[in-house]
Design an enzyme around this catalytic site. Sequence first.
Site, PDB file in Angstrom:
ATOM      1  N   LYS A 155       0.640  -1.308  -0.067  1.00 46.40           N
ATOM      2  CA  LYS A 155       0.092   0.120  -0.050  1.00 46.40           C
ATOM      3  C   LYS A 155       0.832   1.165  -0.102  1.00 46.40           C
ATOM      4  O   LYS A 155       2.023   1.229   0.559  1.00 46.40           O
ATOM      5  CB  LYS A 155      -0.894  -0.178   1.188  1.00 46.40           C
ATOM      6  CG  LYS A 155      -0.037  -0.045   2.539  1.00 46.40           C
ATOM      7  CD  LYS A 155      -1.168  -0.486   3.785  1.00 46.40           C
ATOM      8  CE  LYS A 155      -0.229  -0.343   5.051  1.00 46.40           C
ATOM      9  NZ  LYS A 155      -1.436  -1.007   6.216  1.00 46.40           N
ATOM     10  N   TYR A 207      15.081  32.112   6.740  1.00 45.21           N
ATOM     11  CA  TYR A 207      13.949  32.701   7.020  1.00 45.21           C
ATOM     12  C   TYR A 207      13.824  32.906   8.608  1.00 45.21           C
ATOM     13  O   TYR A 207      14.218  31.977   9.353  1.00 45.21           O
ATOM     14  CB  TYR A 207      12.482  32.028   6.529  1.00 45.21           C
ATOM     15  CG  TYR A 207      12.238  31.760   5.226  1.00 45.21           C
ATOM     16  CD1 TYR A 207      12.110  32.805   4.566  1.00 45.21           C
ATOM     17  CD2 TYR A 207      12.115  30.485   4.780  1.00 45.21           C
ATOM     18  CE1 TYR A 207      11.780  32.658   3.188  1.00 45.21           C
ATOM     19  CE2 TYR A 207      11.919  30.356   3.111  1.00 45.21           C
ATOM     20  CZ  TYR A 207      11.761  31.411   2.545  1.00 45.21           C
ATOM     21  OH  TYR A 207      11.304  31.362   1.244  1.00 45.21           O
TER      22      TYR A 207
END
Length: 379
Positions: A44, A271
């Site tokens: 999966k 940042y």
Amino acid sequence: MGLNSTHALPRSAWIEVDLTALRHNFVSIRAHLPVLTELLYVVKDDAYGLGAVAAARVALSSGASRLAVFTLEEALTLRNAGITAPILLFGERLEEELPWVLSLDLEPCLGRLEIARAFNELARSQGRLISVHLKINTGMNRFGFSWRTVTEWGPQLAAFSELDFAGAMTHFAQSDELDKTVARMQIHRFQSCINQLCQNGLTPRCLHQCNSGGVLDLPEAYLDIVRVGLLAHGVYPSLVCGRLPDLRPVMTVKARVVAIQTLVSGDTVGYGMRWRAERPSRIGVLPLGYGDGFPRIRNEGHALIQGTRAPLVGGVTMDALMIDLTDLPSAEAGEEAVLMGRQGAEEITAQDLSLLKQTVTYDLLTGWRRRLPRVYLGS
Ligand SMILES: *Cc1c(COP(=O)(O)O)cnc(C)c1O
């Protein structure tokens, strides 16, 4: 090169998938299991990010005999690639999915009477049987028929003549912690539920309940099939579960240094200016960030470069992260760095990164985005 074959486009950050290591892990896990216990590989979510088709092919040629997925699309991808092995379909279905389950020749989990009835009618209209795996809820309380009410749903299910009960399964709510009390209770509930079903004339052909944690820690619970995903990737479900000797990590995340900035004392990085140079510094830039699934951390963690650990400085941005190369004066642009995996004697494991991301190894692995090309090594 076709313009639509985007994964052939060069990128200086990528994931290496070592298919030889994956094969080795399947051989090891197979050798650990009793001969009569089948190994089902859970592919999966694109085999937890490895790439389902490539990973499934390796598994099926090195000890696994079945696959499992969660969505129709995942199953379709495998069938389109020519994979004919039995595919178990986890979860619950909507009625409109049922024709696809038959046409793709899947073995669905079955956890509701309404869907059992619909499958039974569809199979009859096509003049065939449909193989299902009864999902029994023994405590996870997610999917499945409740073990408590087996005397109600058991006889009703047994009356559906077009359903072939290929299997019955349950799923542990806790298999990778030291305390196995709940897992043992679930094993007991599952067995008593199966005994009751057999008295109702419903005898599933095979039984299964173990995931990776169960394979490591609950050998008494192996039964006919074990369903393994994570462990095959050489990664463990928790810090405290058992270990199999000699499993190898399959996935390595790499990037090349694409820029170097020279800073004077007092300059900042990134940042918010959250890292400040306390000495003249060389900052290397690696072109992957949280947009690729790297944890959005700040001033913690490392990249491996020239066989040593270079600290991450500043915050991880969407597309890039920065590392301090001041103590590695010979590191230049183009140098290869490892963000997850081994380089020389050093290693950053999926477990290490998952702790930085404050999550489990499952989430860390499946969190690597498709934006990072997968490069397959070995066979
Ligand atoms: C995902 C899943 C597994 C595989 O679990 P791992 O711990 O990765 O081995 C097994 N069974 C079910 C029902 C699952 O959803």
